[in-house]
Design an enzyme around this catalytic site. Sequence first.
Site, PDB file in Angstrom:
ATOM      1  N   TRP A  65      -4.971 -48.690 -13.045  1.00 21.18           N
ATOM      2  CA  TRP A  65      -5.866 -48.739 -11.879  1.00 21.18           C
ATOM      3  C   TRP A  65      -5.107 -48.608 -10.560  1.00 21.18           C
ATOM      4  O   TRP A  65      -5.637 -48.137  -9.559  1.00 21.18           O
ATOM      5  CB  TRP A  65      -6.711 -50.020 -11.886  1.00 21.18           C
ATOM      6  CG  TRP A  65      -5.935 -51.312 -11.821  1.00 21.18           C
ATOM      7  CD1 TRP A  65      -5.525 -52.081 -12.857  1.00 21.18           C
ATOM      8  CD2 TRP A  65      -5.466 -51.982 -10.628  1.00 21.18           C
ATOM      9  NE1 TRP A  65      -4.836 -53.182 -12.413  1.00 21.18           N
ATOM     10  CE2 TRP A  65      -4.785 -53.154 -11.048  1.00 21.18           C
ATOM     11  CE3 TRP A  65      -5.552 -51.715  -9.271  1.00 21.18           C
ATOM     12  CZ2 TRP A  65      -4.195 -54.047 -10.144  1.00 21.18           C
ATOM     13  CZ3 TRP A  65      -4.970 -52.601  -8.375  1.00 21.18           C
ATOM     14  CH2 TRP A  65      -4.297 -53.743  -8.799  1.00 21.18           C
TER      15      TRP A  65
ATOM     16  N   TRP B 257      -1.174 -49.014 -20.441  1.00 19.42           N
ATOM     17  CA  TRP B 257      -1.547 -47.863 -19.617  1.00 19.42           C
ATOM     18  C   TRP B 257      -0.721 -46.645 -20.029  1.00 19.42           C
ATOM     19  O   TRP B 257       0.429 -46.779 -20.470  1.00 19.42           O
ATOM     20  CB  TRP B 257      -1.288 -48.140 -18.126  1.00 19.42           C
ATOM     21  CG  TRP B 257      -2.013 -49.333 -17.585  1.00 19.42           C
ATOM     22  CD1 TRP B 257      -1.449 -50.485 -17.124  1.00 19.42           C
ATOM     23  CD2 TRP B 257      -3.429 -49.505 -17.430  1.00 19.42           C
ATOM     24  NE1 TRP B 257      -2.419 -51.374 -16.704  1.00 19.42           N
ATOM     25  CE2 TRP B 257      -3.640 -50.796 -16.884  1.00 19.42           C
ATOM     26  CE3 TRP B 257      -4.541 -48.715 -17.712  1.00 19.42           C
ATOM     27  CZ2 TRP B 257      -4.907 -51.294 -16.599  1.00 19.42           C
ATOM     28  CZ3 TRP B 257      -5.806 -49.218 -17.434  1.00 19.42           C
ATOM     29  CH2 TRP B 257      -5.983 -50.486 -16.887  1.00 19.42           C
TER      30      TRP B 257
ATOM     31  N   GLU C 269     -24.180 -57.120   0.135  1.00 19.77           N
ATOM     32  CA  GLU C 269     -23.085 -56.138  -0.006  1.00 19.77           C
ATOM     33  C   GLU C 269     -22.020 -56.388   1.064  1.00 19.77           C
ATOM     34  O   GLU C 269     -20.819 -56.285   0.795  1.00 19.77           O
ATOM     35  CB  GLU C 269     -23.623 -54.705   0.091  1.00 19.77           C
ATOM     36  CG  GLU C 269     -24.538 -54.319  -1.054  1.00 19.77           C
ATOM     37  CD  GLU C 269     -23.916 -54.515  -2.429  1.00 19.77           C
ATOM     38  OE1 GLU C 269     -22.732 -54.209  -2.606  1.00 19.77           O
ATOM     39  OE2 GLU C 269     -24.630 -55.004  -3.333  1.00 19.77           O
TER      40      GLU C 269
ATOM     41  N   ASN D 187     -20.918 -45.378  -3.475  1.00 16.72           N
ATOM     42  CA  ASN D 187     -20.438 -46.542  -4.246  1.00 16.72           C
ATOM     43  C   ASN D 187     -20.649 -46.397  -5.747  1.00 16.72           C
ATOM     44  O   ASN D 187     -19.745 -46.670  -6.548  1.00 16.72           O
ATOM     45  CB  ASN D 187     -21.128 -47.817  -3.751  1.00 16.72           C
ATOM     46  CG  ASN D 187     -20.675 -49.027  -4.540  1.00 16.72           C
ATOM     47  OD1 ASN D 187     -19.495 -49.337  -4.596  1.00 16.72           O
ATOM     48  ND2 ASN D 187     -21.617 -49.701  -5.194  1.00 16.72           N
TER      49      ASN D 187
ATOM     50  N   TRP E  95     -19.876 -58.791  -0.292  1.00 18.44           N
ATOM     51  CA  TRP E  95     -18.798 -58.323  -1.184  1.00 18.44           C
ATOM     52  C   TRP E  95     -17.556 -57.947  -0.370  1.00 18.44           C
ATOM     53  O   TRP E  95     -16.429 -58.136  -0.821  1.00 18.44           O
ATOM     54  CB  TRP E  95     -19.263 -57.119  -2.024  1.00 18.44           C
ATOM     55  CG  TRP E  95     -19.947 -57.551  -3.282  1.00 18.44           C
ATOM     56  CD1 TRP E  95     -21.296 -57.619  -3.499  1.00 18.44           C
ATOM     57  CD2 TRP E  95     -19.325 -57.992  -4.502  1.00 18.44           C
ATOM     58  NE1 TRP E  95     -21.538 -58.067  -4.779  1.00 18.44           N
ATOM     59  CE2 TRP E  95     -20.355 -58.297  -5.418  1.00 18.44           C
ATOM     60  CE3 TRP E  95     -17.998 -58.154  -4.923  1.00 18.44           C
ATOM     61  CZ2 TRP E  95     -20.101 -58.761  -6.713  1.00 18.44           C
ATOM     62  CZ3 TRP E  95     -17.745 -58.610  -6.212  1.00 18.44           C
ATOM     63  CH2 TRP E  95     -18.789 -58.905  -7.091  1.00 18.44           C
TER      64      TRP E  95
ATOM     65  N   TRP F 131     -11.143 -51.876  -7.440  1.00 16.48           N
ATOM     66  CA  TRP F 131     -10.427 -51.264  -8.571  1.00 16.48           C
ATOM     67  C   TRP F 131     -10.175 -52.294  -9.665  1.00 16.48           C
ATOM     68  O   TRP F 131     -10.348 -52.012 -10.849  1.00 16.48           O
ATOM     69  CB  TRP F 131      -9.113 -50.625  -8.098  1.00 16.48           C
ATOM     70  CG  TRP F 131      -9.352 -49.218  -7.635  1.00 16.48           C
ATOM     71  CD1 TRP F 131      -9.567 -48.803  -6.353  1.00 16.48           C
ATOM     72  CD2 TRP F 131      -9.459 -48.046  -8.463  1.00 16.48           C
ATOM     73  NE1 TRP F 131      -9.794 -47.451  -6.331  1.00 16.48           N
ATOM     74  CE2 TRP F 131      -9.730 -46.960  -7.599  1.00 16.48           C
ATOM     75  CE3 TRP F 131      -9.350 -47.799  -9.820  1.00 16.48           C
ATOM     76  CZ2 TRP F 131      -9.888 -45.644  -8.072  1.00 16.48           C
ATOM     77  CZ3 TRP F 131      -9.513 -46.501 -10.299  1.00 16.48           C
ATOM     78  CH2 TRP F 131      -9.777 -45.445  -9.439  1.00 16.48           C
TER      79      TRP F 131
HETATM   80  P1  FAD Z   1     -23.657 -50.149   2.190  1.00 19.41           P
HETATM   81  O1  FAD Z   1     -24.261 -50.093   0.847  1.00 19.41           O
HETATM   82  O2  FAD Z   1     -24.513 -49.770   3.341  1.00 19.41           O
HETATM   83  O3  FAD Z   1     -23.098 -51.638   2.370  1.00 19.41           O
HETATM   84  C1  FAD Z   1     -22.879 -52.246   3.647  1.00 19.41           C
HETATM   85  C2  FAD Z   1     -21.437 -52.678   3.781  1.00 19.41           C
HETATM   86  O4  FAD Z   1     -21.112 -53.644   2.798  1.00 19.41           O
HETATM   87  C3  FAD Z   1     -20.439 -51.561   3.570  1.00 19.41           C
HETATM   88  O5  FAD Z   1     -20.251 -50.806   4.742  1.00 19.41           O
HETATM   89  C4  FAD Z   1     -19.195 -52.307   3.133  1.00 19.41           C
HETATM   90  O6  FAD Z   1     -18.495 -52.834   4.235  1.00 19.41           O
HETATM   91  C5  FAD Z   1     -19.777 -53.463   2.343  1.00 19.41           C
HETATM   92  N1  FAD Z   1     -19.811 -53.150   0.903  1.00 19.41           N
HETATM   93  C6  FAD Z   1     -20.785 -52.506   0.223  1.00 19.41           C
HETATM   94  N2  FAD Z   1     -20.500 -52.475  -1.103  1.00 19.41           N
HETATM   95  C7  FAD Z   1     -19.322 -53.108  -1.256  1.00 19.41           C
HETATM   96  C8  FAD Z   1     -18.499 -53.418  -2.376  1.00 19.41           C
HETATM   97  N3  FAD Z   1     -18.852 -53.080  -3.628  1.00 19.41           N
HETATM   98  N4  FAD Z   1     -17.332 -54.066  -2.175  1.00 19.41           N
HETATM   99  C9  FAD Z   1     -16.952 -54.446  -0.925  1.00 19.41           C
HETATM  100  N5  FAD Z   1     -17.702 -54.193   0.185  1.00 19.41           N
HETATM  101  C10 FAD Z   1     -18.866 -53.538   0.022  1.00 19.41           C
HETATM  102  N6  FAD Z   1     -15.388 -50.306   0.333  1.00 19.41           N
HETATM  103  C11 FAD Z   1     -14.653 -50.268   1.452  1.00 19.41           C
HETATM  104  O7  FAD Z   1     -15.151 -50.610   2.525  1.00 19.41           O
HETATM  105  N7  FAD Z   1     -13.357 -49.844   1.431  1.00 19.41           N
HETATM  106  C12 FAD Z   1     -12.749 -49.443   0.280  1.00 19.41           C
HETATM  107  O8  FAD Z   1     -11.571 -49.096   0.299  1.00 19.41           O
HETATM  108  C13 FAD Z   1     -13.513 -49.462  -0.915  1.00 19.41           C
HETATM  109  N8  FAD Z   1     -12.977 -49.035  -2.087  1.00 19.41           N
HETATM  110  C14 FAD Z   1     -13.735 -49.069  -3.233  1.00 19.41           C
HETATM  111  C15 FAD Z   1     -13.158 -48.664  -4.443  1.00 19.41           C
HETATM  112  C16 FAD Z   1     -13.902 -48.677  -5.617  1.00 19.41           C
HETATM  113  C17 FAD Z   1     -13.254 -48.271  -6.922  1.00 19.41           C
HETATM  114  C18 FAD Z   1     -15.243 -49.102  -5.589  1.00 19.41           C
HETATM  115  C19 FAD Z   1     -16.067 -49.128  -6.844  1.00 19.41           C
HETATM  116  C20 FAD Z   1     -15.815 -49.508  -4.394  1.00 19.41           C
HETATM  117  C21 FAD Z   1     -15.083 -49.510  -3.209  1.00 19.41           C
HETATM  118  N9  FAD Z   1     -15.635 -49.929  -1.982  1.00 19.41           N
HETATM  119  C22 FAD Z   1     -14.866 -49.913  -0.847  1.00 19.41           C
HETATM  120  C23 FAD Z   1     -16.984 -50.521  -1.923  1.00 19.41           C
HETATM  121  C24 FAD Z   1     -18.138 -49.572  -1.606  1.00 19.41           C
HETATM  122  O9  FAD Z   1     -18.081 -48.447  -2.433  1.00 19.41           O
HETATM  123  C25 FAD Z   1     -18.198 -49.126  -0.145  1.00 19.41           C
HETATM  124  O10 FAD Z   1     -18.088 -50.243   0.696  1.00 19.41           O
HETATM  125  C26 FAD Z   1     -19.532 -48.435   0.145  1.00 19.41           C
HETATM  126  O11 FAD Z   1     -19.663 -47.294  -0.667  1.00 19.41           O
HETATM  127  C27 FAD Z   1     -19.616 -48.051   1.595  1.00 19.41           C
HETATM  128  O12 FAD Z   1     -20.806 -47.386   1.863  1.00 19.41           O
HETATM  129  P2  FAD Z   1     -21.845 -47.981   2.895  1.00 19.41           P
HETATM  130  O13 FAD Z   1     -21.143 -48.367   4.147  1.00 19.41           O
HETATM  131  O14 FAD Z   1     -22.955 -46.979   3.015  1.00 19.41           O
HETATM  132  O15 FAD Z   1     -22.316 -49.283   2.140  1.00 19.41           O
END
Ligand code: FAD
Length: 481
Positions: free
Chosen positions: A363, A310, A279, A345, A282, A386
Amino acid sequence: MSSSPIIVWFRESLRLSDHPALYTAAQAGGPVVCSYIYDQESPELRPLGGATRWWLAQSLRALRAELQSLGSDLVIRRGPAAKVLGDLAAETKAAAVYWNDVAQSGPRAVADGVEAALGRIDVKTRVFADDLLVDPAEMRGKDGRGPRVFTPFWKRVLALGAPPKPLPTPVRLTPLAGLASLAVDELGLEPTKPDWAGGLRDAWRPGARAAQQRLTQFLETAVGSYAAERDRPDIEATSRLSPHLRFGEISPRQVFHAARFAAEERPALAKGIDKFLSEVGWREFSRHLLFNNPDLATRNLQPSFDAFPWIQNDAALAAWQRGQTGYPIVDAGLRELWHTGSMHNRVRMVVASLLVKHLLIDWRQGEQWFWDTLVDADPGSNPASWQWVAGSGADAAPYFRVFNPVLQGEKFDPQGAYVKRWVPELARLPAPLVHQPWAAKPLELAEAGVALGRSYPAPAVDHKLGRERALAAYARLRTSD
Ligand code: FAD
């Protein structure tokens, strides 16, 4: 050993440990001027949203307190970075300015301007790689294109081997006395009238110390069940590190090495840790996409989407923003976001899907709302995610995969605890019905105190109709290719 001061320009690494620019400046032995420039004037920078402005204020206070505990301080100034740093260098007679790179075109353009301004007054500069595990330029193919598919990208990153080991915090920083600084309050980053940040204050503790504690706690507790439970918004199963990573209060290298160390110590955790690191992968992937596509927040990565029909629907957008769509899991997510500056997420995916598919709203309007309200609003991850949901992005979810918000709720919030927390007007409905109150009998609604259309809205659009309409719009796009 040099005795001329070195300025360290803090940008997005708001921490003292594993800070290559700070560490190298401290090693030189002379005075170190730690500075933060609040730059709203350089046109290359995307202005921060409300929630990230709030976070930045707390993070700067935490950074200042940590610097003061080392006998130093943070010099905060405001204005275009090139001008302000040029002035500060002249004022302090600094020999050099060091900073950590932000591998994005806007911040790099600002840094180029700083370099040119300092060059004109014979002040040296040094730039250190920082915010990514791998230099995005290294990951471009022979055709000069960046990665487009996550799995081979992440395999390649891992094959390059572990990133450099984190650097320690400098033991001592020699300050330079008598430098004027703004107080954090003077930057006007926090809301006052009205002060809407109460929920953010309750939910978060910004700053590098809190980031390290969160990582340690996560690796000691939830990481074991992360792979199985990370999709459950009703359980605190994820790290909640994203805003800390966003502001560089913790580096991806620190996260990587701490996680790998935990896996070596306790092999039973390896599965959860690999998933967690992927993650973080990602995040890396999204930032590489941004590096190669600076207009990621405004341009469809797949140009075929430029013709997507849209719909501009201000009333539906406003209802979505307020968490009044009539789909409980969606409304819970949007209210969690408004209250805490964050959203789980899985729920982000469902909420975004409803906007772009059921409501056919562009979006970019959702991305902008998240940009303004998320404390982790990230220039890479937000637009990349997005576009992923919309189907217009790299390695995106296919457009025809339209989330059913009821099934998503039932699967990932089986007892309805998450919905009940954020949509209290439904709290007395039993679990299966809490995800689709319109399916309840009149007596069940009355007993739960729910008056559909009055105390809680009817669905903004019927799921089946919304899905068919989305697929028809998509089919028209395909035939016009
Ligand atoms: P954990 O599950 O603990 O993951 C660890 C770290 O991995 C996170 O802190 C984050 O840095 C990274 N990560 C995890 N999932 C993703 C992912 N799908 N994409 C990119 N990085 C990820 N994340 C952001 O940091 N900033 C945003 O602006 C953002 N906008 C989002 C918008 C949408 C529409 C969606 C679907 C997802 C978005 N995310 C974003 C990704 C993700 O939702 C968050 O990173 C995550 O919810 C953060 O929670 P956590 O730190 O507990 O994640």
